[in-house]
Design a protein around this motif. Structure first.
Motif, PDB file in Angstrom:
ATOM      1  N   SER A  68       0.824  -1.205   0.000  1.00  0.00           N
ATOM      2  CA  SER A  68       0.000   0.000   0.000  1.00  0.00           C
ATOM      3  C   SER A  68       0.862   1.262   0.000  1.00  0.00           C
ATOM      4  N   ILE A  69       2.022   1.215   0.656  1.00  0.00           N
ATOM      5  CA  ILE A  69       2.925   2.367   0.656  1.00  0.00           C
ATOM      6  C   ILE A  69       3.506   2.574  -0.736  1.00  0.00           C
ATOM      7  N   THR A  70       3.982   1.507  -1.370  1.00  0.00           N
ATOM      8  CA  THR A  70       4.550   1.654  -2.710  1.00  0.00           C
ATOM      9  C   THR A  70       3.487   2.080  -3.715  1.00  0.00           C
ATOM     10  N   SER A  71       2.282   1.597  -3.543  1.00  0.00           N
ATOM     11  CA  SER A  71       1.189   2.004  -4.417  1.00  0.00           C
ATOM     12  C   SER A  71       0.881   3.489  -4.232  1.00  0.00           C
ATOM     13  N   THR A  83       2.675   9.835 -10.118  1.00  0.00           N
ATOM     14  CA  THR A  83       1.841  10.057 -11.301  1.00  0.00           C
ATOM     15  C   THR A  83       1.092  11.375 -11.195  1.00  0.00           C
ATOM     16  N   LEU A  84       0.592  11.689 -10.019  1.00  0.00           N
ATOM     17  CA  LEU A  84      -0.140  12.942  -9.839  1.00  0.00           C
ATOM     18  C   LEU A  84       0.755  14.160 -10.042  1.00  0.00           C
ATOM     19  N   THR A  85       2.014  14.069  -9.655  1.00  0.00           N
ATOM     20  CA  THR A  85       2.915  15.214  -9.825  1.00  0.00           C
ATOM     21  C   THR A  85       3.264  15.454 -11.286  1.00  0.00           C
ATOM     22  N   SER A  86       2.927  14.532 -12.152  1.00  0.00           N
ATOM     23  CA  SER A  86       3.195  14.739 -13.580  1.00  0.00           C
ATOM     24  C   SER A  86       2.000  15.367 -14.290  1.00  0.00           C
ATOM     25  N   ARG A  96       7.138  15.796 -15.435  1.00  0.00           N
ATOM     26  CA  ARG A  96       6.193  15.806 -16.564  1.00  0.00           C
ATOM     27  C   ARG A  96       6.837  15.229 -17.812  1.00  0.00           C
ATOM     28  N   ALA A  97       8.067  15.627 -18.102  1.00  0.00           N
ATOM     29  CA  ALA A  97       8.769  15.131 -19.288  1.00  0.00           C
ATOM     30  C   ALA A  97       9.023  13.627 -19.179  1.00  0.00           C
ATOM     31  N   GLU A  98       9.426  13.179 -18.010  1.00  0.00           N
ATOM     32  CA  GLU A  98       9.670  11.742 -17.816  1.00  0.00           C
ATOM     33  C   GLU A  98       8.377  10.950 -17.978  1.00  0.00           C
ATOM     34  N   HIS A  99       7.290  11.474 -17.451  1.00  0.00           N
ATOM     35  CA  HIS A  99       6.007  10.778 -17.566  1.00  0.00           C
ATOM     36  C   HIS A  99       5.572  10.704 -19.032  1.00  0.00           C
ATOM     37  N   ARG A 100       5.749  11.803 -19.764  1.00  0.00           N
ATOM     38  CA  ARG A 100       5.397  11.819 -21.193  1.00  0.00           C
ATOM     39  C   ARG A 100       6.236  10.783 -21.948  1.00  0.00           C
ATOM     40  N   ASP A 101       7.537  10.749 -21.684  1.00  0.00           N
ATOM     41  CA  ASP A 101       8.406   9.785 -22.358  1.00  0.00           C
ATOM     42  C   ASP A 101       8.021   8.350 -22.020  1.00  0.00           C
ATOM     43  N   THR A 102       7.711   8.110 -20.768  1.00  0.00           N
ATOM     44  CA  THR A 102       7.315   6.767 -20.345  1.00  0.00           C
ATOM     45  C   THR A 102       6.017   6.341 -21.015  1.00  0.00           C
ATOM     46  N   GLN A 103       5.061   7.259 -21.093  1.00  0.00           N
ATOM     47  CA  GLN A 103       3.792   6.937 -21.746  1.00  0.00           C
ATOM     48  C   GLN A 103       3.995   6.656 -23.233  1.00  0.00           C
ATOM     49  N   ALA A 104       4.892   7.398 -23.872  1.00  0.00           N
ATOM     50  CA  ALA A 104       5.177   7.159 -25.293  1.00  0.00           C
ATOM     51  C   ALA A 104       5.813   5.786 -25.493  1.00  0.00           C
ATOM     52  N   ILE A 105       6.743   5.437 -24.626  1.00  0.00           N
ATOM     53  CA  ILE A 105       7.380   4.119 -24.717  1.00  0.00           C
ATOM     54  C   ILE A 105       6.352   3.017 -24.513  1.00  0.00           C
ATOM     55  N   HIS A 106       5.475   3.192 -23.538  1.00  0.00           N
ATOM     56  CA  HIS A 106       4.441   2.189 -23.289  1.00  0.00           C
ATOM     57  C   HIS A 106       3.500   2.045 -24.478  1.00  0.00           C
ATOM     58  N   ALA A 107       3.148   3.153 -25.102  1.00  0.00           N
ATOM     59  CA  ALA A 107       2.262   3.083 -26.265  1.00  0.00           C
ATOM     60  C   ALA A 107       2.931   2.312 -27.401  1.00  0.00           C
TER      61      ALA A 107
END
Length: 108
Positions: free
Chosen positions: A5-8, A15-18, A60-71
């Protein structure tokens, strides 16, 4: 169970900070600081706000890059029917994913 629950929670906060709303929180914080403690908003305070803003930009940039890689990976997995059993890994915590990758690398 508490560790999960802590790691979650930490993952959710990351995720919210992005999200763009995090920048609104920063602006609200700066406005409240300026309204209630204007004498303490010196160059140290400005450096604090700029550091916080840069952290949000990087997140934000890291989250965008991660989402692009996942897609891209999702598209590759959809095109390869033998890889369909790995799609459930998206719901796991980062530590579990690292363990899975280590086991797969040892097997190769």
């Amino acid at each position: 169970m508490a560790n999960h629950s802590i790691t979650s929670l930490v993952t959710s906060i990351g995720t919210l900070t992005s999200r763009p709303a995090a920048f609104l929180v920063l602006l609200a914080y700066a406005a409240l600081w300026l309204a209630f403690e204007p004498h303490s908003l010196n160059w140290h305070g400005a450096a604090t706000l700029f550091t916080w803003a840069m952290t949000l930009f990087i997140q934000r940039a890291e989250h965008r890059d991660t989402q692009a890689i996942h897609a891209k990976l999702d598209e590759m997995l959809r095109s390869n029917s033998s890889a369909s059993n790995i799609t459930s890994i998206d719901d796991k915590e980062p530590e579990e994913i690292e363990k899975h990758r280590s086991l797969k690398q040892q097997g190769d």
